[in-house]
Motif scaffolding. Structure first.
Motif, PDB file in Angstrom:
ATOM      1  N   LYS A 209       0.828  -1.207   0.000  1.00  0.00           N
ATOM      2  CA  LYS A 209       0.000   0.000   0.000  1.00  0.00           C
ATOM      3  C   LYS A 209       0.858   1.251   0.000  1.00  0.00           C
ATOM      4  O   LYS A 209       0.532   2.247  -0.643  1.00  0.00           O
ATOM      5  CB  LYS A 209      -0.934  -0.009   1.211  1.00  0.00           C
ATOM      6  N   GLN A 210       1.966   1.207   0.757  1.00  0.00           N
ATOM      7  CA  GLN A 210       2.852   2.369   0.856  1.00  0.00           C
ATOM      8  C   GLN A 210       4.298   1.950   0.649  1.00  0.00           C
ATOM      9  O   GLN A 210       4.659   0.789   0.840  1.00  0.00           O
ATOM     10  CB  GLN A 210       2.703   3.056   2.223  1.00  0.00           C
ATOM     11  N   LEU A 211       5.113   2.930   0.275  1.00  0.00           N
ATOM     12  CA  LEU A 211       6.521   2.715  -0.022  1.00  0.00           C
ATOM     13  C   LEU A 211       7.320   3.795   0.710  1.00  0.00           C
ATOM     14  O   LEU A 211       6.862   4.941   0.825  1.00  0.00           O
ATOM     15  CB  LEU A 211       6.728   2.841  -1.532  1.00  0.00           C
ATOM     16  N   TYR A 212       8.520   3.432   1.198  1.00  0.00           N
ATOM     17  CA  TYR A 212       9.338   4.368   1.979  1.00  0.00           C
ATOM     18  C   TYR A 212      10.771   4.344   1.449  1.00  0.00           C
ATOM     19  O   TYR A 212      11.442   3.306   1.506  1.00  0.00           O
ATOM     20  CB  TYR A 212       9.318   3.990   3.463  1.00  0.00           C
ATOM     21  N   PHE A 213      11.224   5.477   0.946  1.00  0.00           N
ATOM     22  CA  PHE A 213      12.598   5.608   0.486  1.00  0.00           C
ATOM     23  C   PHE A 213      13.404   6.416   1.506  1.00  0.00           C
ATOM     24  O   PHE A 213      12.862   7.291   2.185  1.00  0.00           O
ATOM     25  CB  PHE A 213      12.667   6.319  -0.866  1.00  0.00           C
ATOM     26  N   GLY A 214      14.693   6.120   1.568  1.00  0.00           N
ATOM     27  CA  GLY A 214      15.586   6.884   2.424  1.00  0.00           C
ATOM     28  C   GLY A 214      16.883   7.161   1.701  1.00  0.00           C
ATOM     29  O   GLY A 214      17.275   6.439   0.785  1.00  0.00           O
ATOM     30  N   CYS A 215      17.576   8.213   2.112  1.00  0.00           N
ATOM     31  CA  CYS A 215      18.831   8.598   1.473  1.00  0.00           C
ATOM     32  C   CYS A 215      19.958   8.569   2.500  1.00  0.00           C
ATOM     33  O   CYS A 215      19.917   9.285   3.510  1.00  0.00           O
ATOM     34  CB  CYS A 215      18.710  10.002   0.870  1.00  0.00           C
ATOM     35  N   LEU A 216      20.971   7.728   2.220  1.00  0.00           N
ATOM     36  CA  LEU A 216      22.181   7.705   3.040  1.00  0.00           C
ATOM     37  C   LEU A 216      23.304   8.495   2.395  1.00  0.00           C
ATOM     38  O   LEU A 216      24.196   9.003   3.071  1.00  0.00           O
ATOM     39  CB  LEU A 216      22.634   6.259   3.276  1.00  0.00           C
ATOM     40  N   GLN A 217      23.253   8.592   1.058  1.00  0.00           N
ATOM     41  CA  GLN A 217      24.259   9.381   0.336  1.00  0.00           C
ATOM     42  C   GLN A 217      23.646   9.884  -0.965  1.00  0.00           C
ATOM     43  O   GLN A 217      23.281   9.098  -1.820  1.00  0.00           O
ATOM     44  CB  GLN A 217      25.503   8.549   0.042  1.00  0.00           C
ATOM     45  N   GLU A 218      23.518  11.181  -1.087  1.00  0.00           N
ATOM     46  CA  GLU A 218      22.933  11.757  -2.292  1.00  0.00           C
ATOM     47  C   GLU A 218      23.943  11.778  -3.431  1.00  0.00           C
ATOM     48  O   GLU A 218      25.151  11.638  -3.224  1.00  0.00           O
ATOM     49  CB  GLU A 218      22.433  13.179  -2.027  1.00  0.00           C
ATOM     50  N   SER A 219      23.436  11.957  -4.639  1.00  0.00           N
ATOM     51  CA  SER A 219      24.301  12.077  -5.809  1.00  0.00           C
ATOM     52  C   SER A 219      24.962  13.452  -5.817  1.00  0.00           C
ATOM     53  O   SER A 219      24.305  14.467  -5.584  1.00  0.00           O
ATOM     54  CB  SER A 219      23.488  11.875  -7.094  1.00  0.00           C
ATOM     55  N   LYS A 220      26.265  13.486  -6.073  1.00  0.00           N
ATOM     56  CA  LYS A 220      27.006  14.751  -6.077  1.00  0.00           C
ATOM     57  C   LYS A 220      27.037  15.396  -7.461  1.00  0.00           C
ATOM     58  O   LYS A 220      27.425  16.544  -7.616  1.00  0.00           O
ATOM     59  CB  LYS A 220      28.444  14.517  -5.607  1.00  0.00           C
ATOM     60  N   THR A 221      26.663  14.596  -8.483  1.00  0.00           N
ATOM     61  CA  THR A 221      26.660  15.110  -9.852  1.00  0.00           C
ATOM     62  C   THR A 221      25.227  15.122 -10.380  1.00  0.00           C
ATOM     63  O   THR A 221      24.276  14.844  -9.644  1.00  0.00           O
ATOM     64  CB  THR A 221      27.536  14.229 -10.752  1.00  0.00           C
ATOM     65  N   GLY A 222      25.054  15.433 -11.654  1.00  0.00           N
ATOM     66  CA  GLY A 222      23.730  15.495 -12.247  1.00  0.00           C
ATOM     67  C   GLY A 222      23.059  14.139 -12.291  1.00  0.00           C
ATOM     68  O   GLY A 222      23.697  13.105 -12.468  1.00  0.00           O
ATOM     69  N   GLY A 223      21.732  14.133 -12.148  1.00  0.00           N
ATOM     70  CA  GLY A 223      20.973  12.896 -12.191  1.00  0.00           C
ATOM     71  C   GLY A 223      20.894  12.228 -10.838  1.00  0.00           C
ATOM     72  O   GLY A 223      21.295  12.791  -9.807  1.00  0.00           O
ATOM     73  N   GLY A 224      20.349  11.010 -10.829  1.00  0.00           N
ATOM     74  CA  GLY A 224      20.252  10.246  -9.598  1.00  0.00           C
ATOM     75  C   GLY A 224      19.031  10.548  -8.757  1.00  0.00           C
ATOM     76  O   GLY A 224      18.856   9.990  -7.671  1.00  0.00           O
ATOM     77  N   GLU A 225      18.144  11.422  -9.219  1.00  0.00           N
ATOM     78  CA  GLU A 225      16.957  11.761  -8.446  1.00  0.00           C
ATOM     79  C   GLU A 225      15.919  10.630  -8.514  1.00  0.00           C
ATOM     80  O   GLU A 225      15.887   9.848  -9.462  1.00  0.00           O
ATOM     81  CB  GLU A 225      16.308  13.050  -8.955  1.00  0.00           C
ATOM     82  N   THR A 226      15.074  10.572  -7.506  1.00  0.00           N
ATOM     83  CA  THR A 226      13.904   9.698  -7.522  1.00  0.00           C
ATOM     84  C   THR A 226      12.703  10.579  -7.843  1.00  0.00           C
ATOM     85  O   THR A 226      12.166  11.252  -6.961  1.00  0.00           O
ATOM     86  CB  THR A 226      13.721   8.981  -6.172  1.00  0.00           C
ATOM     87  N   ALA A 227      12.337  10.609  -9.109  1.00  0.00           N
ATOM     88  CA  ALA A 227      11.225  11.463  -9.539  1.00  0.00           C
ATOM     89  C   ALA A 227       9.896  10.777  -9.245  1.00  0.00           C
ATOM     90  O   ALA A 227       9.816   9.552  -9.157  1.00  0.00           O
ATOM     91  CB  ALA A 227      11.344  11.770 -11.023  1.00  0.00           C
ATOM     92  N   LEU A 228       8.845  11.576  -9.082  1.00  0.00           N
ATOM     93  CA  LEU A 228       7.506  11.063  -8.810  1.00  0.00           C
ATOM     94  C   LEU A 228       6.558  11.477  -9.923  1.00  0.00           C
ATOM     95  O   LEU A 228       6.820  12.419 -10.666  1.00  0.00           O
ATOM     96  CB  LEU A 228       6.989  11.608  -7.472  1.00  0.00           C
ATOM     97  N   CYS A 229       5.450  10.758 -10.017  1.00  0.00           N
ATOM     98  CA  CYS A 229       4.431  11.095 -11.012  1.00  0.00           C
ATOM     99  C   CYS A 229       3.073  10.671 -10.475  1.00  0.00           C
ATOM    100  O   CYS A 229       2.943   9.606  -9.854  1.00  0.00           O
ATOM    101  CB  CYS A 229       4.721  10.377 -12.328  1.00  0.00           C
ATOM    102  N   ASP A 230       2.071  11.489 -10.702  1.00  0.00           N
ATOM    103  CA  ASP A 230       0.709  11.177 -10.259  1.00  0.00           C
ATOM    104  C   ASP A 230       0.045  10.289 -11.307  1.00  0.00           C
ATOM    105  O   ASP A 230      -0.328  10.746 -12.386  1.00  0.00           O
ATOM    106  CB  ASP A 230      -0.079  12.473 -10.074  1.00  0.00           C
TER     107      ASP A 230
END
Length: 479
Positions: free
Chosen positions: A130-151
């Motif tokens: 029913k639900q999902l949970y993401f966490g970040c321990l180390q972000e991307s330092k360069t371009g890209g790597g995002e977790t994009a969302l969409c309705d």
């Protein structure tokens, strides 16, 4: 630690709420005074109904600015919000559990420069989370790597009308195969996962037992050594949201179409302007066309229309365009992760996906709630279709019986003809339909018992009553 040791109270007012932009996806929860893990865990536990309401209202909630430093701390925070997590994974991306945790996994073990298209987690299963949970321990330092969302509610609404009707009428067919060992050098992420990894066992009988327990399609063992797990099933492209009843695009077409990998690389190039994504897109277009179009290979999770026909490139592109249109509307979602972030997602309304990057240090983890049965929420609902069909056949038969006056003395039930009855008009007509159905069944039984089949074939096609009362349909429904 008692509540008195915290800075401020554990009330909702002791956190700040904001948005990334005017699109209001996601809602951001951040500390006002106390950013400790202890405060966050106690606050989530105490205000669980309020947080759940925000996830339902906005589709996603981003908890940002608290001291969440590693996977065990992430899991502790999530269990304060959702005590019922699941460690059962029947998805397609290879994943590994983090040390010191039971329910926290790597988001995907596929190379970070692989794009992962938008999807609702495990949407193809009978019971997704029913639900999902993401966490970040180390972000991307360069371009890209995002977790994009969409309705995906907007996607369902904005699909071309004719294409939507085609999906609704034909439905979907999944053909899933996992090998004894996962492949390494491939762009098909699903084939990287072996059936041994997916089910956590090397025993085929245990796999079959797990499938029975979970209501999954029974596996067939194919291949030269009978060591490839194959499953096939029908599914619907849309579901109703379990709470709001909104229609949601809920399947993995945009992930498991042969054109997805080069297309997503192209979108990454258009957004970031990194020439490496363009070159890889061109290269993998050539590879994909040769492999899937000319050589006829299929993906590990092969998705088609329900009648077995292929979903064309133009149809897949139409879906992809609507998804990216809604992703791009939420442009602020492309802002990078921050260490300690926790993203809570309503899996029955908001999809997620990974933007490719060349930063190898990116580390995102994921957990999910216990699954819920999606069958009551599927669209179009097979049960409803059958009920409507039965009602239509009954009406046709009852009309034919009363029009042709096959039943002596039978007349339309109404207050005019039954003045002393206590039944309402609706109750009278229900009684009439029940009586008509009973007579239709008796008619069928009489025909089966006394009519010579050869004679029946000779006049069945032209007989007036046969046309108005589809006896064969009644036979099929009540057999």
């Amino acid at each position: 630690m008692s509540a008195s040791t915290f800075i401020g109270s554990l009330d909702v007012d002791n956190v700040a709420t904001s948005f990334l932009d005017e699109k209001k996806l996601p809602l951001i929860i951040s500390p006002r005074l106390d950013d400790s893990l202890e405060f966050l865990c106690h606050w989530l536990e105490l205000n669980r109904p309020w947080v759940e309401e925000q996830i339902l209202t906005y589709g996603a909630v981003l908890i940002r600015g608290f001291q969440v430093k590693d996977a065990p701390e992430f899991e502790r925070a999530i269990q304060s919000l959702q005590p019922n997590l699941s460690d059962s994974y029947r998805g397609t991306s290879p994943r590994s559990v983090f040390a010191g945790t039971k329910y926290t996994f790597s988001a995907a073990d596929a190379p970070v420069n692989y794009p992962i298209a938008q999807h609702c987690e495990m949407s193809f299963l009978a019971s997704p989370p029913k639900q999902l949970y993401f966490g970040c321990l180390q972000e991307s330092k360069t371009g890209g790597g995002e977790t994009a969302l969409c309705d995906f509610r907007a996607v369902a609404e904005q699909l071309d009308g004719s294409l939507r009707k085609k999906f609704e009428s034909k439905k979907l067919q999944y053909r899933r195969r996992h090998y004894n060992e996962g492949e390494q050098w491939t762009t098909d992420v699903g084939s990287m996962l072996s059936w041994r990894q997916m089910f956590g066992t090397t025993d085929k009988r245990k796999v079959e037992e797990l499938c029975r327990e979970e209501g999954a399609p029974q596996p067939h063992w194919i291949g030269h050594n009978k060591d490839t797990c194959y499953q096939e099933w029908q599914d619907t492209p849309f579901v109703r949201h379990p709470v709001t009843n909104e229609t949601v695009w809920f399947n993995h077409l945009q992930v498991f179409h042969w054109s997805t990998f080069p297309c997503e690389l192209w979108y990454a190039f258009c957004r970031l302007g990194d020439i490496r994504f363009l070159l890889r897109s061109i290269f993998f277009w050539v590879i994909s066309i040769i492999k899937y179009v000319f050589l006829g290979h299929r993906m590990a999770l092969d998705l088609r229309f329900g009648d077995g026909t292929d979903i064309s490139l133009s149809e897949a592109n139409e879906v992809r365009k609507v998804i990216h249109k809604n992703m791009l509307c939420f442009s602020a979602l492309y802002s990078s992760w921050q260490k300690g972030d926790i993203m809570c997602i309503d899996n029955f309304s908001i999809s997620h996906g990974r933007q490719p990057t060349y930063d190898l240090g990116r580390k995102i983890l994921v957990a999910w709630s216990t699954p819920i049965n999606k069958r009551p929420f599927q669209l179009p609902c097979i049960e409803e279709e059958n009920v409507e069909k039965e009602i239509g056949v009954i009406k046709d038969c009852s009309d034919a019986i009363f029009d042709d006056k096959l039943v002596p003395g039978a007349v339309v039930a109404s207050p005019d003809c039954t003045p002393n009855s206590t039944l309402t008009r609706e109750e009278s007509e229900d009684l009439r339909d029940s009586f008509a159905l009973s007579m239709a069944k008796q008619n069928i039984a009489r025909n089966d018992s006394f009519v010579n089949p050869s004679v029946q074939r000779s006049f069945g096609g032209s007989h007036k009553r046969n046309k108005s009362c589809p006896v064969q349909q009644i036979h099929e429904i009540f057999a």
